[in-house]
Scaffold this motif. Sequence first.
Motif, mmCIF file in Angstrom:
data_model
loop_
_atom_site.group_PDB
_atom_site.id
_atom_site.type_symbol
_atom_site.label_atom_id
_atom_site.label_comp_id
_atom_site.label_asym_id
_atom_site.label_seq_id
_atom_site.Cartn_x
_atom_site.Cartn_y
_atom_site.Cartn_z
ATOM 1 N N ILE A 5 11.483 -16.243 -6.314
ATOM 2 C CA ILE A 5 12.184 -15.735 -5.095
ATOM 3 C C ILE A 5 11.717 -14.469 -4.832
ATOM 4 N N VAL A 6 11.354 -13.599 -5.816
ATOM 5 C CA VAL A 6 10.842 -12.305 -5.451
ATOM 6 C C VAL A 6 9.722 -12.157 -4.626
ATOM 7 N N ARG A 7 8.764 -13.133 -5.001
ATOM 8 C CA ARG A 7 7.385 -13.329 -4.313
ATOM 9 C C ARG A 7 7.910 -13.684 -2.782
ATOM 10 N N GLU A 8 8.616 -14.562 -2.411
ATOM 11 C CA GLU A 8 9.147 -15.085 -1.182
ATOM 12 C C GLU A 8 9.618 -14.026 -0.352
ATOM 13 N N LYS A 9 10.480 -12.992 -1.129
ATOM 14 C CA LYS A 9 10.994 -12.067 -0.310
ATOM 15 C C LYS A 9 9.974 -10.691 -0.116
ATOM 16 N N LEU A 10 8.988 -10.791 -1.016
ATOM 17 C CA LEU A 10 8.103 -9.641 -0.716
ATOM 18 C C LEU A 10 7.274 -10.090 0.471
ATOM 19 N N THR A 11 6.769 -11.613 0.240
ATOM 20 C CA THR A 11 6.067 -11.912 1.674
ATOM 21 C C THR A 11 6.833 -11.627 2.890
ATOM 22 N N SER A 12 8.078 -11.808 2.803
ATOM 23 C CA SER A 12 8.793 -11.539 4.072
ATOM 24 C C SER A 12 8.767 -10.009 4.575
ATOM 25 N N ILE A 13 8.901 -9.157 3.287
ATOM 26 C CA ILE A 13 8.675 -7.811 3.845
ATOM 27 C C ILE A 13 7.374 -7.403 4.244
ATOM 28 N N ASN A 14 6.585 -7.978 3.731
ATOM 29 C CA ASN A 14 4.883 -7.591 4.196
ATOM 30 C C ASN A 14 4.877 -8.300 5.638
ATOM 31 N N ASN A 15 5.522 -9.231 6.036
ATOM 32 C CA ASN A 15 5.482 -9.630 7.433
ATOM 33 C C ASN A 15 6.270 -8.516 8.259
ATOM 34 N N ILE A 16 7.200 -7.969 7.917
ATOM 35 C CA ILE A 16 7.888 -6.758 8.467
ATOM 36 C C ILE A 16 6.989 -5.683 8.671
ATOM 37 N N LEU A 17 6.361 -5.183 7.506
ATOM 38 C CA LEU A 17 5.623 -3.928 7.676
ATOM 39 C C LEU A 17 4.243 -4.222 8.307
ATOM 40 N N ALA A 18 3.749 -5.549 8.335
ATOM 41 C CA ALA A 18 2.591 -5.638 9.078
ATOM 42 C C ALA A 18 2.608 -5.371 10.466
ATOM 43 N N GLN A 19 4.187 -5.554 11.045
ATOM 44 C CA GLN A 19 4.399 -5.149 12.486
ATOM 45 C C GLN A 19 5.050 -3.923 12.706
ATOM 46 N N SER A 20 4.996 -3.109 11.695
ATOM 47 C CA SER A 20 5.477 -1.752 11.799
ATOM 48 C C SER A 20 4.383 -0.724 11.801
ATOM 49 N N SER A 21 4.825 0.616 12.450
ATOM 50 C CA SER A 21 3.678 1.520 12.877
ATOM 51 C C SER A 21 4.201 2.903 11.888
ATOM 52 N N CYS A 22 3.546 3.607 11.689
ATOM 53 C CA CYS A 22 3.914 4.790 10.888
ATOM 54 C C CYS A 22 3.761 5.888 11.844
ATOM 55 N N ARG A 23 4.952 6.711 11.872
ATOM 56 C CA ARG A 23 4.958 8.036 12.893
ATOM 57 C C ARG A 23 4.251 9.077 12.042
ATOM 58 N N GLU A 24 4.143 9.243 10.933
ATOM 59 C CA GLU A 24 3.803 10.367 10.435
ATOM 60 C C GLU A 24 3.065 9.963 8.986
ATOM 61 N N HIS A 25 2.471 10.809 8.199
ATOM 62 C CA HIS A 25 1.616 10.518 7.062
ATOM 63 C C HIS A 25 2.098 10.640 5.622
ATOM 64 N N GLY A 26 3.488 11.236 5.748
ATOM 65 C CA GLY A 26 4.050 11.609 4.333
ATOM 66 C C GLY A 26 4.327 10.427 3.466
ATOM 67 N N LEU A 27 4.644 11.068 2.212
ATOM 68 C CA LEU A 27 4.992 10.072 1.188
ATOM 69 C C LEU A 27 6.229 9.346 1.329
ATOM 70 N N ALA A 28 7.430 9.940 1.748
ATOM 71 C CA ALA A 28 8.699 9.160 1.739
ATOM 72 C C ALA A 28 8.746 8.221 3.106
ATOM 73 N N GLY A 29 8.257 8.714 4.257
ATOM 74 C CA GLY A 29 8.408 8.114 5.482
ATOM 75 C C GLY A 29 7.298 7.762 6.195
ATOM 76 N N GLY A 30 6.085 7.678 5.570
ATOM 77 C CA GLY A 30 4.880 7.637 6.511
ATOM 78 C C GLY A 30 3.760 6.702 5.654
ATOM 79 N N SER A 31 2.547 6.991 6.318
ATOM 80 C CA SER A 31 1.494 6.209 5.788
ATOM 81 C C SER A 31 0.911 6.214 4.361
ATOM 82 N N LEU A 32 1.238 7.485 3.895
ATOM 83 C CA LEU A 32 0.938 7.357 2.489
ATOM 84 C C LEU A 32 1.752 6.811 1.506
#
Length: 391
Positions: A5-32
Amino acid sequence: MKETIVREKLTSINNILAQSSCREHGLAGGSLGLSYYYFHAGRALEDDRLADKGASLLQELFEDLNTGGNGMRGSFLCDGGAGLGYVMNYLQGNGFLDFDVDEELVGLDEFLFESALAHISEDNMDFLYGSMGIFYYFATRRQTPAINRYLNELAQPILAKPIHTDYGVWVRNLGVTRDKYKEVNFSLSHGMTGYLLPLIAAWPHLRDKEKVEKVIRQGISYIMKYECPVDFGYNEYSYFPCYFSEDDGEMTRINRLAWCYGDLNEVLLLYRAGKLLEDDRYLNIANRIGLQTVTRRSFESTLSRDTHFCHGHSGLARFYKSLFIETGIPAYKAAADYWLDAALLLIDNEIIEDHYSANNVSLLEGWAGVGLVLADHLLGWDCSWARILLL
């Protein structure tokens, strides 16, 4: 079964992140932070393509910084240079990257040291957005003569900051307050716990251990002065206020149970101080309060309603995992399992609702942080990613 189940949910999260962009570079909310996630997800899922994404994000980050980009702000752990330094040091030390930290970060380290001194002089003692996050970064580095000098020179003004009272000391933090509003804050993210835990982490490398011990003990004494009675019948679950006004003493006491605020912050502090100082009194108090928190599983008693890390289900799962690592107490493992299961049950609906559309890539309040906790589960008990957040 859970791993599937964890692997399935992680794959779903990866699909979302693959379509998301980073507005900045920081640790908490960005590309880092997203890069930090991808390296761990790649290892957890044994997928080199994810690690390659993490490396590509770092490359883009450095290219932008080298050409004068402003996607990273200042020196802070949350969105600035201390976060970058910590991540590069961690990735190198854990075999994710081949990177000469001691040579490549010389300029950054000097900048962070000077910035921390300035923040301390301005009463900015914040963990996420101030001097204590930078101090913690230096505490986690290999102690070369230069790094150890930075650490100990910062320790002197940091240890001079506490305000003395008849029952202990507290530290003013103006890092995230508006108009110089003065509050006494107890939290890990912005308050006393976030001041004392980095001192405990730095202990092996600090020269003036007598003064450090005195500040730790007096800080805990001050926090314990404000322990409140709990009464489940009156919806009063928290032992400690989140913060109170320095001017009139008016307390803000809410039933938050989370990484950022709440009783778990004090419990972790007491366990680590008790182990460091070999003081059973602290350990006994931590047991008493910590084992009460595992019974808090409703929204009313935790204010946790969704999956994100900062004050959601995944953060509670990882916090209790840290407490189990600290103590070996089975009740904490059971609590970690409970909150991970609770998070897993919500993920599909949150995806349908586009729940984190404000910033999907956020480590604290988006999918990257949730994904890290899931990857952490697959990686087992040796995964140390959460130390970046003092867990």
